[in-house]
Write a protein that holds these residues in place. Structure first.
Motif, PDB file in Angstrom:
ATOM      1  N   ASP A 102      40.972  39.713  42.631  1.00  0.00           N
ATOM      2  CA  ASP A 102      40.867  39.000  41.364  1.00  0.00           C
ATOM      3  C   ASP A 102      40.713  39.996  40.208  1.00  0.00           C
ATOM      4  O   ASP A 102      40.001  40.989  40.319  1.00  0.00           O
ATOM      5  N   ASN A 125      37.149  40.825  38.822  1.00  0.00           N
ATOM      6  CA  ASN A 125      36.229  41.604  39.637  1.00  0.00           C
ATOM      7  C   ASN A 125      36.178  43.038  39.107  1.00  0.00           C
ATOM      8  O   ASN A 125      37.174  43.745  39.122  1.00  0.00           O
ATOM      9  N   TRP A 176      37.757  37.155  46.260  1.00  0.00           N
ATOM     10  CA  TRP A 176      37.542  37.866  44.993  1.00  0.00           C
ATOM     11  C   TRP A 176      37.997  39.316  45.042  1.00  0.00           C
ATOM     12  O   TRP A 176      37.919  40.022  44.045  1.00  0.00           O
TER      13      TRP A 176
END
Length: 62
Positions: A47, A50, A44
């Motif tokens: 990403d 996020n 993550w």
């Protein structure tokens, strides 16, 4: 005479509830640590969803 199990004089608030307060504090701490480790995981980190991606990118450059 007790009305619905309540005493005439109130019991102190912390005395009967301290185990629940301690458990709640520990649970909140562990959930916060799990969330932080999930946000910082490699999957993550980059990403777009996020909210801390920009902050983590700056930290990884140092």
């Amino acid at each position: 005479m007790a009305f619905l199990g309540l005493r005439k004089w109130p019991t102190p608030f912390v005395k009967p509830l301290w185990p629940f307060m301690a458990a709640g504090t520990i649970t909140m701490y562990l959930v916060a640590k799990a969330q932080d480790s999930g946000i910082r995981s490699e999957e993550w980190r980059k990403d777009a969803r996020n909210p801390y991606a920009a902050q983590l990118a700056k930290e990884s450059l140092h």
